[in-house]
Every structure is written in structure tokens, then in C-alpha cells.
Design a protein around this motif. Structure first.
Motif, PDB file in Angstrom:
ATOM      1  N   UNK A  94      48.265  12.471  22.551  1.00  0.00           N
ATOM      2  CA  UNK A  94      48.138  13.019  23.900  1.00  0.00           C
ATOM      3  C   UNK A  94      47.834  14.507  23.822  1.00  0.00           C
ATOM      4  N   UNK A  95      47.027  14.955  24.779  1.00  0.00           N
ATOM      5  CA  UNK A  95      46.679  16.368  24.897  1.00  0.00           C
ATOM      6  C   UNK A  95      46.782  16.735  26.375  1.00  0.00           C
ATOM      7  N   UNK A  96      47.406  17.854  26.660  1.00  0.00           N
ATOM      8  CA  UNK A  96      47.526  18.343  28.031  1.00  0.00           C
ATOM      9  C   UNK A  96      46.887  19.711  28.156  1.00  0.00           C
ATOM     10  N   UNK A  97      46.100  19.908  29.207  1.00  0.00           N
ATOM     11  CA  UNK A  97      45.465  21.195  29.496  1.00  0.00           C
ATOM     12  C   UNK A  97      46.195  21.804  30.690  1.00  0.00           C
ATOM     13  N   UNK A  98      46.623  23.042  30.549  1.00  0.00           N
ATOM     14  CA  UNK A  98      47.347  23.725  31.619  1.00  0.00           C
ATOM     15  C   UNK A  98      46.465  24.782  32.270  1.00  0.00           C
ATOM     16  N   UNK A  99      46.679  24.987  33.562  1.00  0.00           N
ATOM     17  CA  UNK A  99      45.907  25.978  34.313  1.00  0.00           C
ATOM     18  C   UNK A  99      46.807  26.644  35.346  1.00  0.00           C
ATOM     19  N   UNK A 100      46.350  27.798  35.796  1.00  0.00           N
ATOM     20  CA  UNK A 100      47.082  28.552  36.809  1.00  0.00           C
ATOM     21  C   UNK A 100      46.114  29.063  37.854  1.00  0.00           C
ATOM     22  N   UNK A 101      46.594  29.158  39.080  1.00  0.00           N
ATOM     23  CA  UNK A 101      45.807  29.769  40.153  1.00  0.00           C
ATOM     24  C   UNK A 101      46.279  31.195  40.409  1.00  0.00           C
ATOM     25  N   UNK A 102      47.077  31.728  39.505  1.00  0.00           N
ATOM     26  CA  UNK A 102      47.618  33.076  39.659  1.00  0.00           C
ATOM     27  C   UNK A 102      49.045  33.074  40.155  1.00  0.00           C
ATOM     28  N   UNK A 103      49.471  31.964  40.768  1.00  0.00           N
ATOM     29  CA  UNK A 103      50.842  31.909  41.269  1.00  0.00           C
ATOM     30  C   UNK A 103      51.691  30.862  40.567  1.00  0.00           C
ATOM     31  N   UNK A 104      51.044  29.819  40.041  1.00  0.00           N
ATOM     32  CA  UNK A 104      51.820  28.808  39.329  1.00  0.00           C
ATOM     33  C   UNK A 104      50.956  28.163  38.247  1.00  0.00           C
TER      34      UNK A 104
END
Length: 117
Positions: free
Chosen positions: A94-104
Motif C-alpha cells: 500500500x502507498x498513501x499520498x498526502x496533501x494539504x490545502x494550507x489548513x489541513x
């Protein structure tokens, strides 16, 4: 070698898109994780959309490079290392990609192997 299914945007990942499309925020890919969690190879995309974390986290790494390709594609360059692994080998399932919109920061997309170990 395991073959990965096409990635699935999680519900949390999809929630970031309207803000970015409206120009209210930008999506920054922050990190990725690898794991050895067990998944049924027939897991549905709908089930994967509800995932908020990997099942068997083994490592976390920064995103090396993020490139805009076109309105439907962003190319991520990801590099994982086993240099600090002192607990033995494992199969990446499994691979997970994380992202943020600047607040979370959220799990934006998840990939699982096509075949079981």
C-alpha cells in the motif's frame, strides 16, 4: 513484484478539489507513506475512498518533486529508502499520498497491490 492498482482519490482528497478549483486554496503534496497492510485484491474503489490511513505503516517520506502535466495530471516523483530500516524486510502492499490545502493535511490518494502476498 507486486502490481499496484490505479490510485483512488479518497473522500478527504476529493474535498480539497473544489477549493482549489475556485482559487480559494492550492493543493500541496506533502508526503507519502508506504505500508505492508493486508488488502483483499478485490477491494472496491468506494471502500478505498473512505480510507484515512494506511493499515500497516512502515515508512514516511517527503515528495521529491511535483510537476503539473495538464489539467488532469500531476506527476509526483517519490523516493523511498530502506537505509534506516532495522526491523527486517517487508513487501510494500500500500502507498498513501498526502496533501494539504494550507489548513489541513489529509490522505489524498491510496494505492494497493493487485495481488495478495
Amino acid at each position: 513484484m507486486a502490481e499496484f492498482k490505479q490510485g483512488v482519490l479518497t473522500s478527504q482528497g476529493l474535498d480539497l478539489l473544489p477549493k482549489a478549483q475556485a482559487g480559494k486554496a492550492s493543493i500541496e503534496f506533502t508526503k507519502f507513506q508506504i505500508g505492508n497492510g493486508e488488502w483483499d485484491p478485490e477491494t472496491s474503489p468506494e471502500t478505498l475512498m473512505r480510507v484515512t490511513s494506511l493499515r500497516g505503516l512502515k515508512g514516511e517520506y517527503g515528495v521529491t518533486k511535483s510537476e503539473y502535466i495538464n489539467e488532469a495530471t500531476t506527476k509526483l516523483t517519490l523516493t523511498a529508502s530502506n537505509r534506516d530500516n532495522t526491523s527486517g524486510g517487508f513487501y510494500i502492499t500500500e502507498v498513501g499520498i498526502y496533501a494539504s490545502d494550507g489548513s489541513k493535511e489529509v490522505l489524498y490518494a491510496v494505492y494497493i497491490t493487485q495481488q495478495s502476498k
